[in-house]
Write a protein that holds these residues in place. Structure first.
Motif, PDB file in Angstrom:
ATOM      1  N   THR B  58      43.605 -18.442  21.568  1.00 50.68           N
ATOM      2  CA  THR B  58      44.840 -18.266  21.152  1.00 50.68           C
ATOM      3  C   THR B  58      45.865 -19.248  20.734  1.00 50.68           C
ATOM      4  O   THR B  58      46.691 -19.366  19.965  1.00 50.68           O
ATOM      5  N   HIS B  59      45.815 -20.412  21.537  1.00 40.54           N
ATOM      6  CA  HIS B  59      46.466 -21.547  21.190  1.00 40.54           C
ATOM      7  C   HIS B  59      45.975 -22.553  20.188  1.00 40.54           C
ATOM      8  O   HIS B  59      44.934 -23.175  20.215  1.00 40.54           O
ATOM      9  N   TRP B  70      52.979 -25.130  16.313  1.00 39.18           N
ATOM     10  CA  TRP B  70      51.988 -24.759  17.506  1.00 39.18           C
ATOM     11  C   TRP B  70      52.360 -23.142  17.565  1.00 39.18           C
ATOM     12  O   TRP B  70      53.105 -22.465  16.952  1.00 39.18           O
ATOM     13  N   THR B  71      50.966 -22.447  17.973  1.00 40.01           N
ATOM     14  CA  THR B  71      50.818 -21.271  17.775  1.00 40.01           C
ATOM     15  C   THR B  71      50.105 -20.596  19.380  1.00 40.01           C
ATOM     16  O   THR B  71      49.352 -21.599  19.939  1.00 40.01           O
ATOM     17  N   SER B  72      50.475 -19.666  19.868  1.00 38.83           N
ATOM     18  CA  SER B  72      50.116 -19.286  21.002  1.00 38.83           C
ATOM     19  C   SER B  72      49.303 -17.759  20.752  1.00 38.83           C
ATOM     20  O   SER B  72      49.153 -17.051  21.875  1.00 38.83           O
ATOM     21  N   ASP B  73      49.271 -17.443  19.509  1.00 37.38           N
ATOM     22  CA  ASP B  73      48.574 -16.222  19.398  1.00 37.38           C
ATOM     23  C   ASP B  73      47.740 -16.240  18.035  1.00 37.38           C
ATOM     24  O   ASP B  73      47.694 -15.465  17.282  1.00 37.38           O
ATOM     25  N   ALA B  74      46.852 -17.659  18.011  1.00 32.03           N
ATOM     26  CA  ALA B  74      45.733 -17.871  17.062  1.00 32.03           C
ATOM     27  C   ALA B  74      46.350 -17.764  15.647  1.00 32.03           C
ATOM     28  O   ALA B  74      45.628 -17.238  14.742  1.00 32.03           O
ATOM     29  N   ALA B  76      49.222 -16.120  14.398  1.00 30.84           N
ATOM     30  CA  ALA B  76      50.162 -15.080  13.690  1.00 30.84           C
ATOM     31  C   ALA B  76      51.385 -15.392  13.698  1.00 30.84           C
ATOM     32  O   ALA B  76      52.299 -14.873  12.870  1.00 30.84           O
ATOM     33  N   SER B  77      51.813 -16.456  14.630  1.00 33.33           N
ATOM     34  CA  SER B  77      53.387 -16.965  14.462  1.00 33.33           C
ATOM     35  C   SER B  77      53.239 -18.168  14.874  1.00 33.33           C
ATOM     36  O   SER B  77      52.373 -18.822  15.781  1.00 33.33           O
ATOM     37  N   TRP B  78      54.221 -19.080  14.650  1.00 36.63           N
ATOM     38  CA  TRP B  78      54.114 -20.467  14.692  1.00 36.63           C
ATOM     39  C   TRP B  78      55.586 -20.887  15.088  1.00 36.63           C
ATOM     40  O   TRP B  78      56.631 -20.360  14.923  1.00 36.63           O
ATOM     41  N   GLN B 336      35.180 -17.574  17.296  1.00 32.93           N
ATOM     42  CA  GLN B 336      36.531 -17.850  16.429  1.00 32.93           C
ATOM     43  C   GLN B 336      36.273 -18.999  16.008  1.00 32.93           C
ATOM     44  O   GLN B 336      35.880 -20.230  16.334  1.00 32.93           O
ATOM     45  N   ASP B 350      37.049 -14.424  12.837  1.00 34.35           N
ATOM     46  CA  ASP B 350      36.938 -13.885  13.856  1.00 34.35           C
ATOM     47  C   ASP B 350      35.399 -13.464  14.340  1.00 34.35           C
ATOM     48  O   ASP B 350      35.227 -12.910  15.302  1.00 34.35           O
TER      49      ASP B 350
END
Lengths: 319, 362
Positions: B58-59, B70-74, B76-78, B336, B350
């Motif tokens: 995810t990170h 930086w992303t914590s949801d692969a 999807a958001s930054w 991934q 994925d």
């Protein structure tokens, strides 16, 4: 002769005109021949390329990659390492590889990495002595070896040719008259002398702030230094903060105002006698093929079939 | 500190023309279906990405024209994680490293005689100024950062590689980047440390050590060259998983590649497989995740893929019609994958490369 200055050329032309009028041009012919050799592509068997770009790569790219780049990249000249005690690049200048490159249409810059200045800025390199006579002898030794390596690669029993000596950046606290600088100028003078005595053209690669600036200072002062026919200036500034983010620059110039001119004025090595390395090692991709290269502007003497009819971007803008 | 099991492959020589659909056939995960990569116009608001890395499932991080994210949801958001520098772009930040917990480091060239190493703790950036030896031609080269945990890291700075010369300086920190000690390095290249003592350096493709692999067992104090054949080029450090180091290296002519493995921390290597290259191969990229090893050859006519599910002992060809492009690849597991394309797009898969989709980065 270092290649002539523009003002000197004007004076010679006026003198020639006067001599021609006074003597029916016999005197003019004598005057022209006495000013020293100016590069002439027509008479010179070494190809003078006017401004294409080239690259040098330590790891010799496969011929298939070179073919793709010849068809898809803006590069037309390739710097090939042919030998020297400090040359540890792969492949070297084998005859088959050289022949294949020429057949693909590449011009080649033969590069010899011999002994370096005693105050060279990198550890672990073989260096020539500080003693001027010993440094001169080292230059003779390396030049002779370079000619032998060149002949092996191009399978030539005799010139023509041009070979560039790679002299890495050095730092001399007493520049340009300190012992290291004096040794370096002796080495380079010997290199040029041997090359020219064998009928080859001499080239020298070096950092703008050390090797190139040193040679310019000795020429400008009118010393007995025998200057090379071509200089290859390394100065990576045009790429901005670090070569990590620099790639092909279509408008690079051998007379770059910020990164070349401060070290050697335009009027020196003026007549298509310059190469300019404007970028260090980085990867470029053309035609789907990536090669790790250093980028060069080429407006000087190289070897090979490519001879642009039209002046390319890197060329001397004054001519 | 947990270190990612799999290492990141460095893609060599995979580029494709922009504006065309990309195909990545021969899925890395074993599917024989043709992989289609969407390479059209980037979603609105996307910047051009120069570097990115998926650290775990995810990170991850991305450095592009609009900054450092930086992303914590692969993906999807930054969120922006740029240090307080005038311009947090690839032109200004030379080298980036993050851990999955968000600790991060980056290097900023201050001048021709100084660099500033930034460290991120929580949401705060702090810096240390270093004075490496002056670069040989006035410009520092690329930086390679490698951290095994928030305290132990290394920073290798290219001192101006060109032609047969590859000067570099290596620094080590044991306090997260507050203080750095000068180490020795055989030359410039790409670092990868596995532990505070064990590390690898894949030499840059120039210089006297071109294509060589170096190993340290004392945290960078000393290095020895790995006993690999001089006929191969090691373009990226080994992947290490379960005590086994794996490295794939093509020969000079790119007519074949060899898979080497080591079970004694790089002291000795065994040839696991030798794989012929497709016709007119010009480059090789590879990635390893656990026992899965994927090879992607680039050729003048397109890509060719081979996959191993047994740690590189045997490979099976995968279909790979079309052209694939990637500047770098990161794969935290066998499924991934992130790839940064030559045209600045971040692509994600994925299903081990069978299909790809574009990830929008601000």
């Amino acid at each position: 002769m270092h290649g002539g200055t523009r003002s000197a050329l004007f004076i010679r032309r006026v003198a020639i005109l006067i001599a021609c009028v006074a003597t029916g041009c016999l005197g003019a012919a004598v005057l022209m021949s006495s000013t020293g050799p100016l590069p002439s592509a027509a008479a010179d068997p070494v190809n003078v390329v006017i401004g294409p770009q080239g690259f040098d790569a330590c790891v010799r790219p496969p011929l298939s990659s070179m073919s793709t780049w010849r068809q898809n990249s803006p590069y037309r000249v390739y710097g090939l390492y042919i030998g020297g005690v400090n040359q540890r690049c792969s492949g070297g200048g084998t005859n088959a590889y050289v022949a294949a490159l020429h057949q693909q249409g590449w011009d080649i810059i033969p590069i010899y990495v011999g002994q370096q200045a005693p105050c060279v800025g990198q550890p672990g390199l073989a260096t020539f002595p500080t003693d001027p006579t010993a440094a001169w002898n080292a230059g003779v030794q390396d030049a002779n070896d370079a000619i032998a390596q060149f002949a092996k690669a191009w399978q030539l029993g005799a010139p023509p040719g041009v070979i560039y000596a790679d002299q890495e950046p050095f730092s001399d606290g007493a520049f340009p008259n300190g012992p290291c600088s004096v040794a370096a100028i002796n080495y380079l003078g010997a290199w040029t002398t041997v090359m020219q005595n064998h009928g080859l053209k001499a080239g020298v690669y070096g950092a703008a702030g050390s090797t190139i600036r040193l040679m310019y200072s000795y020429v400008a002062r009118g010393t007995s230094f025998r200057a090379p026919d071509n200089i290859w200036i390394a100065s990576w500034g045009p790429c901005g903060p670090g070569p990590n983010y620099c790639t092909y620059l279509p408008n690079a110039s051998v007379f770059d105002g910020s990164f070349v001119r401060p070290y050697v004025p335009d009027s020196y090595w003026f007549y298509d006698q310059r190469l300019y390395q404007y970028n260090g090692t980085h990867t470029e991709t053309w035609g789907g093929v990536a090669i790790s290269i250093d980028s060069d502007c080429v407006d000087g003497q190289v070897l090979g079939p490519y001879a642009p009819k039209v002046k390319q971007a890197c060329a001397n803008p004054y001519r | 500190m947990t270190r990612r099991v799999t290492l990141i492959a460095v893609v060599v020589g995979l580029f494709a023309l922009a504006g065309a659909a990309m195909y990545f056939g021969g899925a890395l995960g074993g599917s024989s279906s043709r992989a289609v990569v969407s390479s059209g116009v980037a979603p609105a608001g996307s910047g051009s990405v120069a570097k990115a890395e998926l650290l775990d499932g995810t990170h991850g991080w991305a450095l592009g024209s609009h900054g450092l994210f930086w992303t914590s949801d692969a993906g999807a958001s930054w969120s922006s994680v740029a240090p307080p520098v005038p311009s947090a772009t690839p032109e200004a930040l030379n080298g980036v490293a993050f851990l999955p917990d968000g600790h991060g480091w980056t290097v900023e060239s201050e001048s021709a005689s100084a660099v500033r190493v930034w460290r991120r703790v929580g949401s705060t950036w702090m810096s240390t100024l270093l004075h490496p030896p002056a670069p040989v031609t006035g410009e520092y080269g690329p930086a390679s950062l490698s951290f095994v945990d928030p305290m132990h890291g290394w920073f290798l700075l290219d001192g101006g590689s060109h032609g047969p010369f590859s000067p570099a300086t290596l620094w080590r920190t044991t306090d997260g980047g507050r203080n750095w000690s000068l180490m020795s390095a055989p030359g410039s290249g790409v670092l990868h440390f596995v532990s505070p003592s064990l590390g690898f350096l894949a030499s840059r493709p120039n210089g006297p050590h071109a294509g060589g692999l170096y190993v340290t067992h004392d945290g960078g104090v000393s290095w020895t060259q790995a006993p690999l054949p001089s006929s191969v080029i090691v373009e990226q450090p080994p992947a290490v998983a379960g005590g086994v180091a794996t490295v794939v290296a093509p020969n000079l002519a790119r007519t074949a590649a060899s898979v080497f493995t080591s079970t004694d921390d790089g002291r000795s290597w065994t040839v696991t497989a030798q794989i012929p290259a497709p016709s007119e191969a010009t480059g090789l990229s590879w990635t390893a995740a656990g026992s899965s090893v994927e090879l992607v050859w680039s050729t003048v006519r397109g890509a060719a893929v081979a996959q191993s599910a047994n740690g590189g002992r045997t490979f099976a060809d995968r279909s790979a019609a079309g052209i694939a492009q990637a500047l770098s690849v990161s794969a935290p597991d066998a499924r991934q994958v992130w790839a940064v394309s030559a045209v600045g797009a971040l692509l994600a898969s994925d299903d081990a490369g069978a299909t790809w989709h574009r990830v929008a980065v601000p």
